[in-house]
Design a protein around this motif. Sequence first.
Motif, PDB file in Angstrom:
ATOM      1  N   GLN A 240       0.734  -1.173  -0.081  1.00 42.86           N
ATOM      2  CA  GLN A 240       0.069  -0.019  -0.186  1.00 42.86           C
ATOM      3  C   GLN A 240       0.950   1.291  -0.133  1.00 42.86           C
ATOM      4  N   GLN A 241       1.904   1.249   0.779  1.00 42.36           N
ATOM      5  CA  GLN A 241       2.795   2.462   0.819  1.00 42.36           C
ATOM      6  C   GLN A 241       3.439   2.650  -0.518  1.00 42.36           C
ATOM      7  N   LEU A 242       3.941   1.637  -1.316  1.00 44.38           N
ATOM      8  CA  LEU A 242       4.730   1.737  -2.462  1.00 44.38           C
ATOM      9  C   LEU A 242       3.668   2.189  -3.707  1.00 44.38           C
ATOM     10  N   LEU A 243       2.081   1.448  -3.592  1.00 44.78           N
ATOM     11  CA  LEU A 243       1.311   1.806  -4.726  1.00 44.78           C
ATOM     12  C   LEU A 243       0.904   3.056  -4.625  1.00 44.78           C
ATOM     13  N   SER A 244       0.814   3.577  -3.270  1.00 44.09           N
ATOM     14  CA  SER A 244       0.333   5.228  -3.046  1.00 44.09           C
ATOM     15  C   SER A 244       1.188   6.244  -3.608  1.00 44.09           C
ATOM     16  N   ALA A 245       2.414   5.824  -3.833  1.00 49.37           N
ATOM     17  CA  ALA A 245       3.249   6.573  -4.494  1.00 49.37           C
ATOM     18  C   ALA A 245       3.459   6.543  -5.740  1.00 49.37           C
ATOM     19  N   ASN A 246       3.366   5.014  -6.516  1.00 46.13           N
ATOM     20  CA  ASN A 246       3.369   4.720  -7.875  1.00 46.13           C
ATOM     21  C   ASN A 246       2.385   3.616  -7.962  1.00 46.13           C
ATOM     22  N   PRO A 247       1.173   4.038  -8.594  1.00 47.92           N
ATOM     23  CA  PRO A 247       0.154   3.132  -8.906  1.00 47.92           C
ATOM     24  C   PRO A 247       0.403   2.561  -9.951  1.00 47.92           C
ATOM     25  N   ASP A 248       1.331   2.504 -10.830  1.00 48.23           N
ATOM     26  CA  ASP A 248       1.621   1.698 -12.087  1.00 48.23           C
ATOM     27  C   ASP A 248       2.648   0.648 -11.829  1.00 48.23           C
ATOM     28  N   PHE A 249       2.662  -0.036 -10.568  1.00 49.27           N
ATOM     29  CA  PHE A 249       3.661  -0.938 -10.326  1.00 49.27           C
ATOM     30  C   PHE A 249       2.791  -2.062 -10.319  1.00 49.27           C
ATOM     31  N   ALA A 250       2.930  -3.020 -11.514  1.00 44.64           N
ATOM     32  CA  ALA A 250       2.339  -3.971 -11.901  1.00 44.64           C
ATOM     33  C   ALA A 250       2.364  -5.350 -10.916  1.00 44.64           C
ATOM     34  N   THR A 251       3.677  -5.485 -10.650  1.00 44.60           N
ATOM     35  CA  THR A 251       4.109  -6.522  -9.938  1.00 44.60           C
ATOM     36  C   THR A 251       3.553  -6.307  -8.613  1.00 44.60           C
ATOM     37  N   LEU A 252       3.337  -5.264  -7.923  1.00 45.46           N
ATOM     38  CA  LEU A 252       2.799  -5.312  -6.647  1.00 45.46           C
ATOM     39  C   LEU A 252       1.433  -5.293  -6.659  1.00 45.46           C
ATOM     40  N   TRP A 253       0.643  -5.012  -7.759  1.00 44.81           N
ATOM     41  CA  TRP A 253      -0.816  -5.181  -7.762  1.00 44.81           C
ATOM     42  C   TRP A 253      -1.067  -6.807  -7.613  1.00 44.81           C
ATOM     43  N   ASN A 254       0.207  -7.588  -8.390  1.00 46.35           N
ATOM     44  CA  ASN A 254      -0.224  -8.947  -8.406  1.00 46.35           C
ATOM     45  C   ASN A 254      -0.043  -9.559  -6.969  1.00 46.35           C
ATOM     46  N   TYR A 255       1.035  -8.901  -6.362  1.00 47.32           N
ATOM     47  CA  TYR A 255       1.343  -9.557  -4.902  1.00 47.32           C
ATOM     48  C   TYR A 255       0.138  -9.227  -4.059  1.00 47.32           C
ATOM     49  N   ARG A 256      -0.477  -8.077  -4.335  1.00 48.40           N
ATOM     50  CA  ARG A 256      -1.528  -7.672  -3.432  1.00 48.40           C
ATOM     51  C   ARG A 256      -2.661  -8.443  -3.766  1.00 48.40           C
ATOM     52  N   ARG A 257      -3.059  -8.818  -4.932  1.00 53.88           N
ATOM     53  CA  ARG A 257      -4.066  -9.846  -5.196  1.00 53.88           C
ATOM     54  C   ARG A 257      -3.786 -11.130  -4.438  1.00 53.88           C
ATOM     55  N   GLU A 258      -2.602 -11.825  -4.484  1.00 56.27           N
ATOM     56  CA  GLU A 258      -2.382 -12.901  -3.867  1.00 56.27           C
ATOM     57  C   GLU A 258      -2.654 -12.675  -2.411  1.00 56.27           C
ATOM     58  N   ILE A 259      -2.377 -11.919  -1.569  1.00 55.95           N
ATOM     59  CA  ILE A 259      -2.368 -11.618  -0.275  1.00 55.95           C
ATOM     60  C   ILE A 259      -3.812 -11.656  -0.110  1.00 55.95           C
ATOM     61  N   LEU A 260      -4.490 -11.013  -0.800  1.00 55.81           N
ATOM     62  CA  LEU A 260      -6.219 -10.926  -0.584  1.00 55.81           C
ATOM     63  C   LEU A 260      -6.825 -12.139  -0.856  1.00 55.81           C
ATOM     64  N   MET A 261      -6.611 -12.614  -1.776  1.00 52.90           N
ATOM     65  CA  MET A 261      -7.016 -13.971  -2.030  1.00 52.90           C
ATOM     66  C   MET A 261      -6.549 -15.128  -0.910  1.00 52.90           C
ATOM     67  N   HIS A 262      -5.539 -14.851  -0.225  1.00 46.79           N
ATOM     68  CA  HIS A 262      -5.276 -15.806   0.800  1.00 46.79           C
ATOM     69  C   HIS A 262      -5.923 -15.353   1.987  1.00 46.79           C
ATOM     70  N   LEU A 263      -6.321 -14.100   2.526  1.00 42.13           N
ATOM     71  CA  LEU A 263      -6.882 -13.643   3.435  1.00 42.13           C
ATOM     72  C   LEU A 263      -8.485 -14.014   3.408  1.00 42.13           C
ATOM     73  N   GLU A 264      -8.820 -14.237   2.005  1.00 42.97           N
ATOM     74  CA  GLU A 264     -10.317 -14.799   1.671  1.00 42.97           C
ATOM     75  C   GLU A 264     -10.423 -16.212   2.570  1.00 42.97           C
ATOM     76  N   THR A 265      -9.447 -16.907   2.672  1.00 48.73           N
ATOM     77  CA  THR A 265      -9.597 -18.323   3.206  1.00 48.73           C
ATOM     78  C   THR A 265      -9.291 -18.261   4.484  1.00 48.73           C
ATOM     79  N   VAL A 266      -8.820 -17.332   5.147  1.00 49.83           N
ATOM     80  CA  VAL A 266      -8.716 -17.263   6.524  1.00 49.83           C
ATOM     81  C   VAL A 266      -9.722 -16.611   7.319  1.00 49.83           C
ATOM     82  N   LYS A 267     -10.642 -15.530   6.471  1.00 46.75           N
ATOM     83  CA  LYS A 267     -11.410 -14.590   7.352  1.00 46.75           C
ATOM     84  C   LYS A 267     -13.062 -15.002   7.036  1.00 46.75           C
ATOM     85  N   GLU A 268     -13.690 -14.500   7.739  1.00 45.24           N
ATOM     86  CA  GLU A 268     -15.381 -14.666   7.761  1.00 45.24           C
ATOM     87  C   GLU A 268     -15.735 -13.936   6.654  1.00 45.24           C
ATOM     88  N   GLU A 269     -17.042 -14.243   5.915  1.00 43.06           N
ATOM     89  CA  GLU A 269     -17.432 -13.365   4.994  1.00 43.06           C
ATOM     90  C   GLU A 269     -17.599 -11.959   5.063  1.00 43.06           C
TER      91      GLU A 269
END
Length: 600
Positions: free
Chosen positions: A67-96
């Motif tokens: 979030q810190q990096l993308l706030s300064a540079n929103p066009d960092f595609a690799t970081l968006w990919n990493y962020r999606r990986e984290i969010l998909m993982h959090l889906e599996t450990v959190k309630e709806e």
Amino acid sequence: MDGAAYLTICHLPAMHGRVKLKSTAQQEEEKKKEREKKLKVYVATRDACFSKRKEGAMDDEALQLTQQLLSANPDFATLWNYRREILMHLETVKEEGDVQKQYDAELAFLETCLRVNPKSYGCWYHRGWVCGRQPRPNWSRELSLCDECLALDDRNFHCWDYRRMVVKASGVPVDQELQFTDRLIGSNFSNYSSWHYRSTLLPLLHPESPEPPTPTPACAHPPTNSPPNSPHTHSHRVCEEQLLKEYELVQNAFFTDPNDQSAWFYYRWLLGRAEREEMISCVYMSREGERVVVAFSRPVNAQAVGLMLVLDGQLQRVEWRSAPPSARHTPVWICELPPGTISDINNEHNLTVHWTEKHTQRECALYTGRAESWCRDSATDQELFRSELSVEKTSVLQSELQSCNQLLELEPENKWCLLTIVLLMRALDPLGYEKETLTHFQKLKEVDSMRTNYYSDLCSKFMIENTILKMEYAEVRVFSISEKNLTTLCHLDQLLLVTHMNLCTNQLSRIPPQFSMLQCLEVLEVDDNVIESLEGLHNLPKLEEVSLKNNQISKFSQLRPLASCPKLTRLDIRGNPIAQTDNIAAELAELLPSVTDLML
């Protein structure tokens, strides 16, 4: 302290009380240090983020780093990919409910990123991804966001793409979106994106549903029982009633600002026609060479589309070759039947060409005593160059033409108005307005000299279309279009049956590869052009005479394609640089042994 000293001290603030301005060099140095400081922090954060990804960390700390990096540079595609990986993982450990909150927070974060760069590919894509993962996406909020962003910049195509995704996902009614374009166009006629979006909505809300026409094929023999091909259009057009309303809307736009191109482009789309249906437009068969030539309504790969020949009830195994030979996709394909199949002039044959991919076919009969036969739809039957107009639409287009002529009187050098007048004339009566069309093209070249070649090629296209219509009305196989300043050749697939062609006194610089589609051509006259290439005179089995007087043929190699024309007996190359070459007669005699009448 004496009085002088006292006065000196007291006056110091008056002389030096102003803030000292830093020099440009000092400012640049401080900015440089500030940038270096920020860069150092950014690089350290990036390295920490990459380290966590390498370790497979999927925690809140990694999310915070991205979030810190993308706030300064929103066009960092690799970081968006990493962020999606984290969010998909959090889906599996959190309630709806927690997942919903997580994604709501993500959308709020994305809004801050879009303020940094409203045209960031990464931001808009990630936002669409988030909405797609949310248990309960709020599409109304997303539409409102699009409204806000487009109010700031109505040409933000990233936002337009995102809006189309939102509309599709949420099931927004088409008429509601059409009203949205009304509002944007009403506030700014120069909104090209709104006009374009409108062109995608109208066919959905007001589709054209024409009665299927049934043209009679133009055959060189009595018609067979072959079912006629349905011709011509897909349902990607607008019904006439709505079309007439659109003419009025767009006319208001270009009368308001005649030099803005957005409305003119939309108007050109309104005047256009739907894509033609994919069909077999012509089948030709000849006893000489036992050849079959098939022409399609669009370029195809005959080796991949399931093309089959059935002759007298028997499936024929043939090898298809393209015209031109190097093309993988072309409208014209040729094959030779096995020797002795149709060569006997005393026998009658029935041929059916099946295009299995499109579930269509066309039949052709070769009768006793005939050397060749064909079955085809004419350019008129196919509505190839213009559509049949209803009385109402003709009246409206006439009114539109009159309005554009009035505008032209006020704006005599407006290229958009001139070009639109040409298109209206083409839609109404291409042959009747031919003289006026030529005059307007000449004017276009004067007022828009940067696009002279474009106008020359477009004018050539229209003149060729007119000549094809005249040829078909006269029911002849002679194509003559001399002294028209042609710069290009087109629609050659429509000239498959032409035997004589006159292209003299134009501005042609080459015979294009597509010229090899003219499988029936016997005589070609192209005197007084600027031709340097004969690439298209390749493997024309019936070509007997070629006149190339006064062109720019300067090399022996430029004549080599003629060696593939087995029946060539007469060649005229007078007035070409090559005619002055030593030993040219002897070299040509060796290259073209069939030529008995050589004029140098």
